[in-house]
Design an enzyme around this catalytic site. Structure first.
Site, PDB file in Angstrom:
ATOM      1  N   CYS A  73       0.901  -1.192   0.149  1.00 10.03           N
ATOM      2  CA  CYS A  73      -0.024  -0.300   0.031  1.00 10.03           C
ATOM      3  C   CYS A  73       0.928   1.301   0.123  1.00 10.03           C
ATOM      4  O   CYS A  73       1.508   1.461   0.940  1.00 10.03           O
ATOM      5  CB  CYS A  73      -1.040  -0.117   1.152  1.00 10.03           C
ATOM      6  SG  CYS A  73      -2.003   1.401   1.274  1.00 10.03           S
ATOM      7  N   HIS A 149      -3.062  -4.441 -10.658  1.00 11.89           N
ATOM      8  CA  HIS A 149      -3.901  -3.209 -11.089  1.00 11.89           C
ATOM      9  C   HIS A 149      -4.241  -3.269 -12.400  1.00 11.89           C
ATOM     10  O   HIS A 149      -3.551  -3.795 -13.231  1.00 11.89           O
ATOM     11  CB  HIS A 149      -3.224  -1.909 -10.738  1.00 11.89           C
ATOM     12  CG  HIS A 149      -3.130  -1.404  -9.502  1.00 11.89           C
ATOM     13  ND1 HIS A 149      -4.038  -0.508  -8.669  1.00 11.89           N
ATOM     14  CD2 HIS A 149      -2.034  -1.791  -8.424  1.00 11.89           C
ATOM     15  CE1 HIS A 149      -3.424  -0.210  -7.600  1.00 11.89           C
ATOM     16  NE2 HIS A 149      -2.455  -1.042  -7.294  1.00 11.89           N
ATOM     17  N   GLU A 197     -10.467   0.067  -4.868  1.00 14.39           N
ATOM     18  CA  GLU A 197      -9.502  -0.551  -4.199  1.00 14.39           C
ATOM     19  C   GLU A 197     -10.003  -2.329  -3.796  1.00 14.39           C
ATOM     20  O   GLU A 197     -11.228  -2.341  -3.277  1.00 14.39           O
ATOM     21  CB  GLU A 197      -9.127   0.136  -2.784  1.00 14.39           C
ATOM     22  CG  GLU A 197      -8.241   1.250  -3.206  1.00 14.39           C
ATOM     23  CD  GLU A 197      -7.262   1.627  -2.136  1.00 14.39           C
ATOM     24  OE1 GLU A 197      -6.393   0.650  -1.569  1.00 14.39           O
ATOM     25  OE2 GLU A 197      -7.322   2.778  -1.578  1.00 14.39           O
ATOM     26  N   CYS A 206      -5.447   6.376  -3.622  1.00 15.10           N
ATOM     27  CA  CYS A 206      -4.714   4.950  -3.475  1.00 15.10           C
ATOM     28  C   CYS A 206      -3.335   5.281  -4.184  1.00 15.10           C
ATOM     29  O   CYS A 206      -3.469   5.686  -5.341  1.00 15.10           O
ATOM     30  CB  CYS A 206      -5.783   3.973  -4.454  1.00 15.10           C
ATOM     31  SG  CYS A 206      -4.774   2.436  -4.525  1.00 15.10           S
ATOM     32  N   GLY A 209      -2.475   2.666  -6.813  1.00 16.29           N
ATOM     33  CA  GLY A 209      -3.401   3.012  -7.903  1.00 16.29           C
ATOM     34  C   GLY A 209      -2.706   4.028  -8.742  1.00 16.29           C
ATOM     35  O   GLY A 209      -2.634   4.036  -9.835  1.00 16.29           O
TER      36      GLY A 209
END
Length: 266
Positions: A73, A149, A197, A206, A209
């Protein structure tokens, strides 16, 4: 037993952080889900537990709001650097390097991966773009930036029904580990991004992201590095060149320190 926790956020993407380097903490899916619950727990998008590491300053483990442990993260990494001043962090997605620069934190997330089996995808298929579509979203770039992703470039990100398409794509069997879903608009001044997410739903920001989207945009020559990625919670600056790690720069905000009886949530 009472445990101290720290509440932090990166652009509104919020975390409960337990430092278990000196006093181990057994975390599992039900407890992570209970702590993350905004009505009956502390409430957060992700729960973070810090542990000792033999390869870095510390190890960071992450559980999404649904209680599932995930690899990495970006926003949490910046918060952990700000909290602990760690220079290196071991994660399930690889080694993260951190640097404090005034009010901003820069983290290096390692190199992205585009191979189908490293994203991962269930079977051999092109990832740039993927020859697939879900409703009005089609032909995404799929990649791993420590976690998986897909990035869709669209004319109007707000027009996309992510509440419907996000979970449908996340749970598509083509993605064995599920997937984070990004819809992005490219403008002369950067990228505007919305992210569904994995395990958390739509969040204010994010970090991985933003990184995945910036990499996909640079790779497809839509933008040049570094690029500003703006989300509902704020902006990050992402720099990347092929063969190099991704560098992410942005804020990390300390909210408060508290104590909780974890047994009361069982």
């Amino acid at each position: 037993m009472t445990r101290t926790f720290h509440k932090m956020h990166g652009l509104g993407n919020d975390f409960v952080i337990f430092d278990a380097r000196e006093e181990p903490l057994a975390m599992d899916e039900p407890l992570a889900r209970a702590v993350s619950d905004r009505k009956t727990g502390i409430g957060c998008d992700q729960l973070v537990v810090l542990e000792k590491s033999t390869v870095a300053d510390l190890r960071m483990r992450i559980w999404n709001h649904d209680g599932i442990e995930v690899e990495s993260c970006g926003n949490a990494s910046r918060c952990v650097v700000a909290l602990t001043h760690a220079k290196t962090i071991e994660t399930g997605g690889g080694l993260v390097r951190g640097e404090e620069d005034g009010s901003d934190i820069e983290v290096s997330l390692g190199e992205p991966h585009f191979e189908w089996d490293q994203v991962p995808v269930t079977y051999a298929i092109p990832t740039n773009p993927m020859p697939m579509a879900w409703g009005e979203l089609h032909n995404p770039v799929a990649l791993s930036v420590g976690n998986p992703h897909v990035v869709f470039f669209v004319d109007n990100a707000d027009s996309i029904d992510l509440d419907e398409l996000g979970p449908r794509i996340e749970h598509d069997p083509v993605f064995p580990d599920r997937i984070n879903v990004n819809v992005a608009e490219v403008h002369p001044d950067g990228i505007r991004l919305r992210t569904w997410e994995r395990g958390a739903g739509i969040t204010r920001a994010c970090g991985t992201g933003a990184s995945a989207t910036a990499v996909a945009a640079i790779l497809t020559k839509r933008v040049q590095s570094p690029v500003k990625v703006t989300m509902r919670g704020g902006s990050l600056t992402i720099a990347w060149a092929p063969g190099e790690p991704i560098r992410m720069r942005g804020s990390a905000t300390y909210v408060f320190k508290g104590e909780i009886e974890l047994e009361a949530l069982a």
